[in-house]
Design a protein around this motif. Sequence first.
Motif, mmCIF file in Angstrom:
data_model
loop_
_atom_site.group_PDB
_atom_site.id
_atom_site.type_symbol
_atom_site.label_atom_id
_atom_site.label_comp_id
_atom_site.label_asym_id
_atom_site.label_seq_id
_atom_site.Cartn_x
_atom_site.Cartn_y
_atom_site.Cartn_z
ATOM 1 N N SER A 167 0.807 -1.222 0.000
ATOM 2 C CA SER A 167 0.000 0.000 0.000
ATOM 3 C C SER A 167 0.837 1.268 0.000
ATOM 4 O O SER A 167 0.289 2.362 -0.053
ATOM 5 C CB SER A 167 -0.935 0.015 1.215
ATOM 6 N N THR A 168 2.172 1.111 0.070
ATOM 7 C CA THR A 168 3.024 2.300 0.086
ATOM 8 C C THR A 168 4.249 2.095 -0.810
ATOM 9 O O THR A 168 4.637 0.971 -1.105
ATOM 10 C CB THR A 168 3.538 2.622 1.512
ATOM 11 N N PHE A 169 4.851 3.207 -1.197
ATOM 12 C CA PHE A 169 6.073 3.131 -1.979
ATOM 13 C C PHE A 169 7.223 2.584 -1.136
ATOM 14 O O PHE A 169 8.164 1.999 -1.661
ATOM 15 C CB PHE A 169 6.411 4.484 -2.605
ATOM 16 N N TYR A 170 7.148 2.762 0.191
ATOM 17 C CA TYR A 170 8.138 2.169 1.101
ATOM 18 C C TYR A 170 8.128 0.649 0.936
ATOM 19 O O TYR A 170 9.180 0.028 0.767
ATOM 20 C CB TYR A 170 7.821 2.574 2.542
ATOM 21 N N HIS A 171 6.940 0.040 0.981
ATOM 22 C CA HIS A 171 6.822 -1.407 0.783
ATOM 23 C C HIS A 171 7.389 -1.810 -0.577
ATOM 24 O O HIS A 171 8.129 -2.787 -0.700
ATOM 25 C CB HIS A 171 5.358 -1.859 0.843
ATOM 26 N N GLN A 172 7.023 -1.058 -1.597
ATOM 27 C CA GLN A 172 7.472 -1.364 -2.956
ATOM 28 C C GLN A 172 8.999 -1.331 -3.047
ATOM 29 O O GLN A 172 9.612 -2.235 -3.616
ATOM 30 C CB GLN A 172 6.864 -0.363 -3.938
ATOM 31 N N GLU A 173 9.596 -0.311 -2.481
ATOM 32 C CA GLU A 173 11.057 -0.174 -2.553
ATOM 33 C C GLU A 173 11.749 -1.301 -1.801
ATOM 34 O O GLU A 173 12.731 -1.866 -2.287
ATOM 35 C CB GLU A 173 11.484 1.194 -2.000
ATOM 36 N N ILE A 174 11.253 -1.643 -0.630
ATOM 37 C CA ILE A 174 11.847 -2.746 0.147
ATOM 38 C C ILE A 174 11.765 -4.044 -0.645
ATOM 39 O O ILE A 174 12.741 -4.783 -0.754
ATOM 40 C CB ILE A 174 11.142 -2.908 1.515
ATOM 41 N N LEU A 175 10.600 -4.357 -1.188
ATOM 42 C CA LEU A 175 10.428 -5.618 -1.914
ATOM 43 C C LEU A 175 11.230 -5.640 -3.211
ATOM 44 O O LEU A 175 11.810 -6.669 -3.559
ATOM 45 C CB LEU A 175 8.952 -5.881 -2.180
ATOM 46 N N ARG A 176 11.273 -4.540 -3.907
ATOM 47 C CA ARG A 176 12.025 -4.495 -5.174
ATOM 48 C C ARG A 176 13.525 -4.562 -4.963
ATOM 49 O O ARG A 176 14.224 -5.282 -5.654
ATOM 50 C CB ARG A 176 11.693 -3.225 -5.944
ATOM 51 N N SER A 177 14.025 -3.783 -4.024
ATOM 52 C CA SER A 177 15.473 -3.706 -3.874
ATOM 53 C C SER A 177 16.018 -4.745 -2.901
ATOM 54 O O SER A 177 16.752 -5.641 -3.303
ATOM 55 C CB SER A 177 15.890 -2.298 -3.449
ATOM 56 N N THR A 178 15.650 -4.630 -1.659
ATOM 57 C CA THR A 178 16.218 -5.508 -0.645
ATOM 58 C C THR A 178 15.832 -6.962 -0.851
ATOM 59 O O THR A 178 16.654 -7.864 -0.716
ATOM 60 C CB THR A 178 15.788 -5.046 0.765
#
Length: 144
Positions: free
Chosen positions: A98-109
């Motif tokens: 639901s957030t870009f924070y979640h998206q960034e964590i899942l995509r990168s880390t």
Amino acid sequence: MSIPPLETDQASAVYEEASQIAYIAYHGKLGGEVTRQVYDWLDDLYEAVGVEAIYGQIFDFRAVTEFLDENLQTARRVSKLANIKADTSNIPVALLISTFYHQEILRSTMRIGPEHERKRIVWSHDEAMAFLKLWHTTRTETAK
């Protein structure tokens, strides 16, 4: 045959036999222990119903407030081990955020990117269901 749902302070998981979908929902601050608990539950599910009986998995991260470093390291390690123990290559996985924070964590880390055809980051339950259906339709058409 089915297994009982999982209920912890940071996660819940249930397998719906009718739809053959495993729903995993996380909430709060995620540490490594909750990841181990979820993957242990998934191992039990694979053993109980068989990998081939699972249409898809939806991991819901919308209520996650923080991914602790230990969680990210554990998630990569136990995911790799799970894929060695059971061939999950025919199970599509929707990662609901639901957030870009979640998206960034899942995509990168977590290294979830476009090259992971069976894993997709989605923004709604409807989008998750559409992805599972599309994945199976594409696989069926390719197999013909």
